[in-house]
Scaffold this motif. Structure first.
Motif, PDB file in Angstrom:
ATOM      1  N   GLU A  58      35.674  36.975  31.538  1.00 11.60           N
ATOM      2  CA  GLU A  58      35.042  35.736  32.217  1.00 11.60           C
ATOM      3  C   GLU A  58      33.700  36.120  32.809  1.00 11.60           C
ATOM      4  O   GLU A  58      33.827  37.167  33.439  1.00 11.60           O
ATOM      5  N   LEU A  59      32.807  36.505  32.081  1.00  9.76           N
ATOM      6  CA  LEU A  59      31.673  36.998  32.360  1.00  9.76           C
ATOM      7  C   LEU A  59      30.997  36.594  33.991  1.00  9.76           C
ATOM      8  O   LEU A  59      30.025  34.680  33.462  1.00  9.76           O
ATOM      9  N   GLY A  62      25.383  37.524  33.383  1.00 12.05           N
ATOM     10  CA  GLY A  62      24.928  37.792  31.967  1.00 12.05           C
ATOM     11  C   GLY A  62      23.561  37.193  32.242  1.00 12.05           C
ATOM     12  O   GLY A  62      22.579  38.226  33.446  1.00 12.05           O
ATOM     13  N   ALA A  71      25.839  43.262  33.571  1.00 13.30           N
ATOM     14  CA  ALA A  71      26.306  42.445  33.800  1.00 13.30           C
ATOM     15  C   ALA A  71      27.745  42.942  33.662  1.00 13.30           C
ATOM     16  O   ALA A  71      28.156  44.061  34.467  1.00 13.30           O
ATOM     17  N   VAL A  73      31.355  41.647  33.717  1.00 16.00           N
ATOM     18  CA  VAL A  73      32.772  40.965  33.560  1.00 16.00           C
ATOM     19  C   VAL A  73      34.718  40.612  34.443  1.00 16.00           C
ATOM     20  O   VAL A  73      35.117  41.871  34.943  1.00 16.00           O
ATOM     21  N   ARG A  74      34.823  39.498  34.258  1.00 10.04           N
ATOM     22  CA  ARG A  74      35.722  39.729  35.062  1.00 10.04           C
ATOM     23  C   ARG A  74      37.081  39.750  34.743  1.00 10.04           C
ATOM     24  O   ARG A  74      37.156  39.832  33.395  1.00 10.04           O
TER      25      ARG A  74
END
Length: 349
Positions: A58-59, A62, A71, A73-74
């Motif tokens: 998940e982002l 961003g 950035a 991300v999970r």
């Protein structure tokens, strides 16, 4: 034999060589993700092109909000990947110091998200026909030493031949998804803290023009934002950014815009490097700082602040400090976050 002055081989210097913020805003807006098409309604791809695939993870952060510092991300409930890249032309003549500054600046993007840098690779462009490769080795050594001081591994990278020397790093780190610092999380009623003094931009401009070395500026630019970031996360701060090429005003505006608030700055409370005011008075202001002021001025209420003060608040910093919506011990409070008013940024005094 006297070593060549690296700043003479670059049209800009440090974060002052960034693309102007107004142009960058337009560029980032053009890259914003398009609305996701409902299942079964995606257009057929052109023959020979790969089918679209939804990326894993998940982002969390961003391009929304005008672009944050990195950035995110999970990976799972307790870990998120932070990724960034930062590079620029020489800001000082000493190659080892330039490497240290560039590395601290790149690592700062991870600290500005509340994360911990884990691994980095070098990004190097070098005019090998005009500058000795021995100087490039000193640049890389400086970058490695600062990254190792941060507990960050450095392995390899990418290099090209280019007209201007350029150096930086691509950095990957980790952050807890619930304890991030981000642009869009500032809430009214919180103090505003700045963790490093301003003035590196004007002093770097003076150094480029005259060769005068400012040890205090070098010390500030090579200081990691690690401790300030750790203190902010421990104090429960959730909104922040680092102050680099767009100046204090530019980064304050981006934070206010993303969070839907007004940021009030007390001009007299903003810390400055000792020689910064003199450098402005003597005309050592980079084109990047002037472009910053031109871009942000329509979004700022300046009151009676004179031009010199406005230029310092817009000064293009290299490896600057963290601007935090919250208070942490040992660093000056320079203003407060207010409900959204007539302007995103208000300067008092």
């Amino acid at each position: 034999m006297t070593e060549p002055r690296l700043t003479r081989y670059a049209s800009g210097g440090g974060c002052a060589c960034k693309i102007p913020p107004g142009e960058l805003d337009a560029l980032v807006a053009a890259l914003a993700p398009a609305p996701t098409a409902p299942p079964g309604t995606r257009p057929e791809p052109r023959p020979g092109t790969p089918l679209p695939v939804d990326p894993p993870g998940e982002l969390l952060v961003g391009l929304d909000g005008g672009g944050d510092d990195a950035a995110v991300v999970r990976l799972d409930a307790e870990r998120a990947l932070v990724t960034t890249a930062d590079f620029f032309t020489p800001v000082v003549d000493d190659p080892y110091d330039w490497g240290r500054i560039a590395a601290a600046n790149a690592l700062s993007d991870v600290y500005a998200m509340g994360g911990t840098p884990w691994a980095a690779v070098n990004l190097l462009a070098w005019p090998r026909e005009t500058l000795p490769m021995e100087l490039a080795a000193e640049v890389l050594r400086g970058g490695r030493d600062v990254a190792h001081a941060a507990g960050c591994q450095v392995s390899g990278g990418h290099s090209v031949t280019a007209p201007e020397p350029t150096y930086g790093m691509s950095v990957v780190g980790l952050v807890h998804p619930d304890r991030m610092l981000r642009l869009d999380a500032a809430v009214p009623g919180t103090p505003l803290t700045l963790t490093k003094p301003l003035g590196t931009g004007v002093l770097n401009a003076r150094h480029k023009a005259t060769g005068t070395v400012f040890p205090e500026a070098v010390a500030v630019m090579t200081t990691l934002n690690r401790d300030a970031s750790l203190a902010a996360v421990a104090a429960g701060v959730r909104a922040g950014t680092d102050v680099t090429g767009f100046g204090l005003l530019g980064h304050a505006y981006k934070l206010a815009r993303a969070s839907g608030v007004t940021v009030a700055i007390e001009a007299a409370a903003v810390p400055l490097l000792a020689d910064a005011r003199t450098a402005v008075a003597d005309g050592f202001v980079s084109g990047g700082s002037r472009r910053n002021l031109e871009w942000v001025a329509p979004h700022v209420e300046f009151g009676a602040l004179p031009e010199a003060g406005r230029l310092l608040l817009a000064d293009a910093q290299t490896s600057g400090g963290l601007l935090l919506a919250g208070e942490i011990p040992g660093h000056p409070v320079i203003g407060e976050v207010l409900p959204r008013g007539t302007a995103p940024v208000v300067v008092r005094g």
